[in-house]
Design a protein around this motif. Structure first.
Motif, short mmCIF file in Angstrom:
data_model
loop_
_atom_site.label_atom_id
_atom_site.label_comp_id
_atom_site.label_asym_id
_atom_site.label_seq_id
_atom_site.Cartn_x
_atom_site.Cartn_y
_atom_site.Cartn_z
N VAL A 178 0.70 -1.50 0.21
CA VAL A 178 0.09 0.20 -0.13
C VAL A 178 0.88 0.69 -0.15
CG1 VAL A 178 -1.98 1.45 1.08
CG2 VAL A 178 -2.00 -1.14 1.41
N GLY A 179 1.67 1.13 0.78
CA GLY A 179 2.70 2.73 0.90
C GLY A 179 2.06 3.92 1.37
N ASP A 180 0.72 3.43 2.32
CA ASP A 180 0.11 4.44 2.73
C ASP A 180 0.84 5.04 3.55
OD1 ASP A 180 -1.45 6.63 3.41
OD2 ASP A 180 -3.06 5.43 4.28
N LYS A 181 1.86 6.28 3.03
CA LYS A 181 2.95 7.09 4.43
C LYS A 181 1.84 7.48 5.78
CE LYS A 181 6.97 8.29 1.29
NZ LYS A 181 7.32 9.48 1.30
N GLU A 182 0.99 8.79 5.09
CA GLU A 182 -0.08 9.79 6.42
C GLU A 182 -0.83 8.25 7.56
OE1 GLU A 182 -1.72 13.03 5.66
OE2 GLU A 182 -0.22 13.76 4.34
N GLY A 183 -0.96 7.42 6.96
CA GLY A 183 -1.71 6.07 7.73
C GLY A 183 -1.40 5.44 8.19
N ALA A 184 0.05 4.92 7.43
CA ALA A 184 1.92 4.36 9.08
C ALA A 184 1.01 2.82 7.99
CB ALA A 184 1.23 4.63 9.76
N ARG A 185 0.55 2.65 6.59
CA ARG A 185 -0.05 1.49 6.90
C ARG A 185 0.93 1.18 5.49
NH1 ARG A 185 -4.65 -0.31 3.13
NH2 ARG A 185 -5.82 -1.64 4.24
N PHE A 186 2.04 -0.10 6.10
CA PHE A 186 3.22 -0.09 4.54
C PHE A 186 2.33 -1.40 3.40
CE2 PHE A 186 6.26 -3.18 2.95
CZ PHE A 186 6.91 -2.13 1.92
N LEU A 187 1.77 -2.30 4.34
CA LEU A 187 1.07 -4.13 3.69
C LEU A 187 -0.07 -3.42 4.36
CD1 LEU A 187 2.17 -6.81 2.25
CD2 LEU A 187 2.00 -6.80 4.92
N ASP A 188 -1.51 -4.06 3.20
CA ASP A 188 -2.28 -4.74 3.68
C ASP A 188 -2.21 -6.60 3.78
OD1 ASP A 188 -4.66 -5.29 2.91
OD2 ASP A 188 -5.39 -4.75 1.53
N PRO A 189 -2.43 -6.99 5.23
CA PRO A 189 -2.29 -7.74 5.33
C PRO A 189 -2.90 -9.08 4.75
CG PRO A 189 -3.68 -6.60 7.16
CD PRO A 189 -2.50 -5.56 5.71
N LEU A 190 -4.47 -8.68 4.42
CA LEU A 190 -5.22 -9.32 3.46
C LEU A 190 -4.63 -9.87 1.99
CD1 LEU A 190 -8.68 -8.13 3.75
CD2 LEU A 190 -7.92 -9.49 5.43
N GLY A 191 -3.25 -8.78 1.45
CA GLY A 191 -2.68 -9.17 0.29
C GLY A 191 -1.31 -10.47 0.31
N LEU A 192 -1.24 -10.58 1.36
CA LEU A 192 -0.27 -11.69 2.48
C LEU A 192 -0.20 -12.83 2.55
CD1 LEU A 192 2.45 -11.79 1.71
CD2 LEU A 192 2.80 -10.93 4.88
#
Length: 452
Positions: A178-192
């Motif tokens: 995802v690479g969402d810097k503002e939301g501090a969300r690098f990864l969508d765990p549902l996609g791993l």
């Protein structure tokens, strides 16, 4: 719908496929361990719009001194580890595919999946894995064994290994990062996805730590012709490197392979069969024959006889210019029979036979003008026996340059080969569909039209 065109790969191992090519005046004997040599070859092949570079491999020195003296005459004892070389070549090329061998016998599935996924991302979707089981005791002795695994065990392990590798390549969905810097969300765990494989040969949890590649996963290549090899191909192969010696043989092999695909719920058209060819081309038949003869004359008898040893035994006690004798306890009876039958049918001497085999290391040898050679290539292609060819050049870069100067213009004049790349990934060059993930992750459709 664009016209169907050939797929063409280039084998780049050693200095080429001719046993004595290293002795040619144009050869650099040190080229097989020179990155500059391979970079020159890769750039020339990319300028010519080849689909891929193909790097075969054996894990060790497999040349033996049979008959005595042949070991010192062979250049096939020094080369690079293929993934290291192709990773370096990915930095000096932009479009051409990069395919290399990795053995399922002496690698763990996680090793294979991680290395090829890395190459695929580094090269922006140009990697391919040539699946082999290894066969020689020389390789076995490098991995703590006195002898290689028995045939059935090797292929059973290979089937499981390929399934695990594919499962690991499916670890990531295309949009998992995802690479969402503002939301501090690098990864969508549902996609791993965690594989959790347990089988007779391997226990592999996963997931792989290399995200999904631009082409979904690396292309899977295979070269087996046995029943077990065809079963492995039917389940996994997207490209086949074939070594038919005649059109009839190529047609029969093609049908076997495509039936195997259907048996495993795959489409016949989702496979590219590339026949290995070694070409000696000239502007006239006489010029082509002179080039072949000049290379033939560089083969020392001991080295030439070593190419027949495994199938026909030690022929050093027979007259080189006499007839080919019947095989004595050959390693592969079908190959030995085919060699002897060909020699008798074409009235070949022992020297004639070893010269032919040593010229292309088992690939189909064509000698002639651009028109006559392309006539043969077109006949094999147009009837559906093959989807293209894997060029096994006698000597690199010389034979590649001759192909580019003489054969390529004739192929293009007939509309049989591209003038430019239409896509960026190896999968797009080959016009193969993106693979579906076993986890149902969305697949972005390719923009390249399928082959007719």
């Amino acid at each position: 719908m664009p016209k169907k065109t050939m797929s063409i790969g280039l084998s780049i191992r050693y200095l080429g496929y001719h046993a004595a090519g290293w002795r040619h005046p144009a050869a650099d004997p040190g080229g097989s361990t020179s990155f500059r040599h391979f970079a020159t070859v890769a750039r020339l092949a990319e300028e010519s719009c080849f689909d891929m570079l193909f790097l075969a491999d054996g894990i060790g020195v497999r040349v033996t001194d049979t008959p005595p003296g042949s070991l010192t005459q062979s250049s096939q004892v020094a080369d690079f580890e293929p993934l290291t070389l192709l990773s370096a070549l990915s930095a000096v090329t932009e479009r051409i595919g990069l395919v290399a061998t990795a053995s399922t016998t002496y690698n763990e599935p996680f090793h294979i999946a991680r290395k090829y996924a890395s190459l695929d991302r580094i090269s922006d979707g140009r990697a391919g894995w040539n699946i082999v089981t290894s066969w020689s005791d020389a390789e076995a002795r490098n991995f703590g064994r006195d002898r290689h695994l028995d045939y059935d065990t090797r292929y059973d392990r290979a089937l499981e290994c390929a399934e695990v590798v594919k499962g690991l390549w499916d670890s990531w969905s295309a949009d998992a990062l995802v690479g969402d810097k503002e939301g501090a969300r690098f990864l969508d765990p549902l996609g791993l996805h965690v594989l959790n494989h347990e089988g007779p040969h391997f226990r592999v949890r996963g997931p792989l730590d290399v995200p999904r590649s631009p082409q979904g996963r690396p292309i899977m290549v295979q070269a087996g012709a046995s029943d077990a090899g065809i079963e492995l191909a039917g389940r996994n192969a997207e490209v086949i490197y074939a070594l038919p010696r005649s059109l009839a043989e190529a047609q029969a092999y093609s049908e076997k392979l495509r039936v195997a695909l259907e048996r495993h719920g795959r489409r016949r058209e989702d496979l590219r069969i590339l026949a290995g060819v070694t070409l000696f081309v000239g502007r006239t038949e006489a010029e082509a024959r002179a080039r072949y003869d000049a290379m033939r004359d560089l083969i020392p008898p001991e080295l030439g006889l070593s190419y027949l040893y495994a199938q026909l035994g030690d022929l050093s006690g027979y007259p080189l210019d006499g007839p080919v004798p019947e095989p004595q306890d050959p390693m592969v009876k079908s190959i030995a029979r085919a060699l002897v039958d060909q020699a008798h049918r074409e009235n070949m001497t022992i020297r004639d036979l070893y010269s032919l085999i040593a010229s292309g290391f088992g690939s189909h040898v064509l000698i002639g003008t651009p028109e006559s050679i392309v006539d043969t290539m077109e006949a094999w292609f147009s009837c559906g026996a093959v989807d293209g060819f894997n060029l096994c050049p006698a000597l690199l870069p010389l034979s590649l340059q001759e192909f580019t100067d003489l054969i390529l213009p004739e192929l293009r004049r007939r509309g049989l080969f591209r003038t430019h790349y239409e896509g960026t990934t190896l999968r797009e060059h080959l016009r193969l569909p993106l693979p579906a993930s076993r986890y149902g992750d969305p697949v972005v459709p390719t923009v390249v039209e399928p082959m007719s």
